[in-house]
Structures are given as C-alpha cells and as structure tokens.
Design an enzyme around this catalytic site. Structure first.
Site, PDB file in Angstrom:
ATOM      1  N   TRP A 159       0.832  -1.216   0.000  1.00 45.61           N
ATOM      2  CA  TRP A 159       0.000   0.000   0.000  1.00 45.61           C
ATOM      3  C   TRP A 159       0.860   1.255   0.000  1.00 45.61           C
ATOM      4  CZ3 TRP A 159      -4.453  -1.026  -1.800  1.00 45.61           C
ATOM      5  CH2 TRP A 159      -5.111  -2.212  -1.473  1.00 45.61           C
ATOM      6  N   ASP A 218      -1.138   6.773   6.549  1.00 41.09           N
ATOM      7  CA  ASP A 218      -2.210   5.856   6.153  1.00 41.09           C
ATOM      8  C   ASP A 218      -2.408   4.866   7.298  1.00 41.09           C
ATOM      9  OD1 ASP A 218      -3.831   3.868   5.136  1.00 41.09           O
ATOM     10  OD2 ASP A 218      -2.609   3.467   3.357  1.00 41.09           O
ATOM     11  N   LYS A 269     -11.602  -1.964   7.456  1.00 40.17           N
ATOM     12  CA  LYS A 269     -10.740  -2.879   8.209  1.00 40.17           C
ATOM     13  C   LYS A 269     -11.129  -2.922   9.691  1.00 40.17           C
ATOM     14  CE  LYS A 269      -8.346  -3.202   4.404  1.00 40.17           C
ATOM     15  NZ  LYS A 269      -7.293  -2.311   3.977  1.00 40.17           N
TER      16      LYS A 269
HETATM   17  C1  LIG Z   1      -6.861  -1.774   2.534  1.00 44.37           C
HETATM   18  C2  LIG Z   1      -5.814  -0.734   2.533  1.00 44.37           C
HETATM   19  C3  LIG Z   1      -5.776   0.298   1.573  1.00 44.37           C
HETATM   20  C4  LIG Z   1      -6.764   0.358   0.429  1.00 44.37           C
HETATM   21  O1  LIG Z   1      -7.996   0.788   0.828  1.00 44.37           O
HETATM   22  P1  LIG Z   1      -9.175   1.019  -0.221  1.00 44.37           P
HETATM   23  O2  LIG Z   1     -10.270   1.510   0.639  1.00 44.37           O
HETATM   24  O3  LIG Z   1      -9.467  -0.280  -0.876  1.00 44.37           O
HETATM   25  O4  LIG Z   1      -8.702   2.049  -1.196  1.00 44.37           O
HETATM   26  C5  LIG Z   1      -4.796   1.250   1.674  1.00 44.37           C
HETATM   27  N1  LIG Z   1      -3.878   1.211   2.666  1.00 44.37           N
HETATM   28  C6  LIG Z   1      -3.858   0.239   3.591  1.00 44.37           C
HETATM   29  C7  LIG Z   1      -2.819   0.237   4.650  1.00 44.37           C
HETATM   30  C8  LIG Z   1      -4.824  -0.763   3.558  1.00 44.37           C
HETATM   31  O5  LIG Z   1      -4.813  -1.752   4.480  1.00 44.37           O
END
Ligand SMILES: *Cc1c(COP(=O)(O)O)cnc(C)c1O
Length: 356
Positions: free
Chosen positions: A99, A168, A192
């Site tokens: 990511w 993030d 998540k």
């Molecule tokens: C799942 C995830 C993403 C992607 O998220 P989306 O909502 O599908 O765009 C980005 N960064 C991390 C750390 C993730 O676990």
C-alpha cells in the site's frame, strides 16, 4: 453456527454494531423508514455526522485544530488527494509495503518523491527506524500498519510540525493509543476496523492546507470538504452511521488503551504459538510485528492441503494469505474475540501433534 472470521478487509465488526446498523436499515430510530431512505441533508443525518465527528475527536484526543472528513474513494483516492493538496515540489515516503508503494506511485505524478527507506529487498519484513526526514520537504508519508505482510510501525518521527506527517492508518486506526497530535493528516478506509467499505476517514490539521498554488478539482480539495462538512456531495450515509456505532462501542469498552491491551494480548498469544510450533514460521522482524495482521507460513509446503482441510472444516474463514504472498494471514482486528484467536491456536497445536 460459530464462525471465526479472520478476513483482512472488509472484515469482522462488533456483533452489536452489525445488529444495530442492520436494524437501522429496516427502521431507522423508529421513524418507519430505512436509514438508506433518509436525506443526507436531514436533521437526523446531520446529527449522525456531527456525533461521529465528535466521537473521532474524543476517542483520539484531538483538538479543534483538526477537521474530520468522511469521504469516498477509499484510501486509494487519498494516495493522490494527499499530494494534490500538499505537494509543491517534493515529499518523502517510507516504502514499507504494497500500500505504501501504491501511495508512492501516485505521489510521483505530482512532484519529486524521496524514498527514505524501502523494505522491498527484504520482502517488506522489516521497517527501518534510522531514516532522517529532510526539513525542506512538503510532507512525510508513512503507513502505520502494512496489512499484507503484517508489519507495524511502533514509533513515529516527531517533527514538531516543521514537516507535516501524513499517515495511512487504514488497517490499524482505533487499535492503539498514540499521540495523534504529532500527525498532520491521518487517513483510513473504513472497512478494516471501523465500518463498511465505501467511506474513508480523513483527519487533517487545518493549517497545513491552502499552501498550494495550483487549482484543485473540488472533490479532491480538503478545504472544500471542510467547508461543506463532508456533504459536498451525497456521502456514504450507511458507513458513517455504522462508524458512529463502532466508535460508541469503542468508548463503551473503555477507549483505545483498553483496545491496545487486548490487541497486544491477542497478537502475542498467536505469535508465541507460531514461534513455538514446529510446523509454522513468521518471517517478520520481531520488533516490527503487527498487532492487526499476523502472517505465517508452513515450513513444509507439502502439508498445505492437510492444514487447509483442518481449519476450513472448523468454520475458520479468511485465513488465506494475500494473493501476492501466499501462506496464511490472521487478521485480528479490534472486533475479533480473544476466543477466536485461542481457537485458531488450538487448531495449530492439534495440527502439530498430528503432523510433526
Ligand atoms: C486496505 C488498505 C488500503 C486500500 O484501501 P481502499 O479503501 O481499498 O482504497 C490502503 N492502505 C492500507 C494500509 C490498507 O490496508
């Protein structure tokens, strides 16, 4: 039937949150209509979004320097929205996983990207702590938890606001207590640890905005979203409501320090078993192991079929590793009960007794 849900995302939510949000879809607060049928500009929904904002701030101990936004486009849109709003010339990134790498791929479309550390040549099993943040950059970007390999940053740089820190936190938001005031921008997609997919929480320190000379398309402009209180366009009403319920659940449990203790306990039990068990291994440097996503592998690939058969017949789901990595990954987010971790450990022990 009891299901042990180790899905990485969308993933398990607290049972009572699911029950209440399902009820609201049938009949929202006794109004006789569904949450899906109310206007996003109604008083009812304005109260929901205000309360969710208030709860995010209280749970994370944030002050009024921060704005809380509920946007669409996932964390993935933030990969370009962040540089769109913050990058004049150059930003620094940590390349700690899939990511993080995707965030970098977008940022280089906006300017110069300095990679302060890349874990790529070690298959992202390690996160350096020895990088220096240059003081001339527009911002520093990191990923607090790397969902696929299962590494997690335990400490964050402190820049005293000289360089905004952007993070993030998609896969570990609300899982532990941090000093969130050291971050200038935090984003996390909801699916998540918080709510359903289709909504992203953005927490932004207002004074870092407005320093970019170029025009920003409206949906990409944090300032416009702040001015419109997240209802520039129709937001994901359902996901925001469900987030509110999850935040209430978090507060009822006692907040982030309680969750942190529980999460540390759950992950320690599982890592201890992986380390002890003759048939499994975890490849992540011990000090960087994630409390949210625990990856592990069979030492002997030939046992794969047998192990898969064993956990699948016990109603364990979501244990397959990421399609890029293989092996296994137990995602043990806030809502996953200790009992599910203990159950998985029992299965691993039984497997060891039978096959080693
Ligand atoms: C799942 C995830 C993403 C992607 O998220 P989306 O909502 O599908 O765009 C980005 N960064 C991390 C750390 C993730 O676990």
């Amino acid at each position: 039937m009891k299901i042990h849900n180790f899905n990485a995302g969308p993933s398990l939510l607290p049972k009572e949150v699911v029950r209440k949000s399902a009820q609201s879809v049938i009949d929202f607060n006794g109004t006789g209509i569904s949450l899906l049928e109310i206007s996003h500009r109604s008083i009812d929904f304005l109260e929901i979004i205000e309360r969710t904002t208030f709860l995010v701030k209280r749970v994370m101990n944030l002050n009024d320097d921060y704005a809380i936004l509920f946007l669409q486009g996932g964390a993935t849109l933030q990969f370009s929205m962040v540089p769109y709003n913050l990058m004049n010339q150059e930003a620094a990134y940590l390349d700690t996983g899939f990511w993080a790498n995707n965030a970098i791929k977008e940022a280089i479309k906006f300017g110069k990207v300095k990679i302060l550390f890349s874990g790529k040549d070690q298959n992202y099993t390690h996160i350096s702590k020895n990088y220096k943040i240059p003081c001339h950059i527009d911002y520093f970007h990191c990923t607090s938890n790397n969902t696929i390999v299962g590494t997690q940053m335990k400490t964050f740089p402190i820049t005293y606001d000289s360089v905004p820190i952007v993070c993030d936190m998609s896969s570990d938001i609300f899982s532990r207590k941090l000093n969130f005031l050291q971050f200038s921008l935090i984003y996390a997609s909801a699916q998540k640890n918080v709510s359903s997919a289709g909504m992203t929480i953005v927490i932004v320190k207002k004074d870092i905005l407005g320093k970019i000379k170029k025009n920003i398309p409206s949906y990409m402009d944090y300032k416009i979203h702040i001015k419109n209180k997240s209802i520039l366009n129709t937001p994901n009403v359902f996901s925001i409501y469900t987030s509110m319920l999850t935040l209430e659940w978090i507060e009822n449990k006692g907040g982030l320090s309680i969750l942190e203790t529980e999460n540390e306990h759950k992950s320690k039990l599982l890592y201890d078993e992986i380390d002890k068990n003759n048939l499994f291994e975890n490849k992540v440097h011990k000090e960087d192991r994630s409390n949210m996503n625990v990856s592990f592998f069979l030492k002997d690939q030939k046992l794969e079929k047998e192990f898969n058969k064993m956990w699948r017949k016990e109603n364990i789901i979501g244990l397959d590793g990421h399609r890029f990595l293989g092996g296994y990954r137990a995602s043990i987010y806030n809502a996953l009960p200790l009992k599910s971790v203990q159950f998985l450990i029992e299965i691993m022990k039984e497997f060891e007794r039978k096959f080693s």
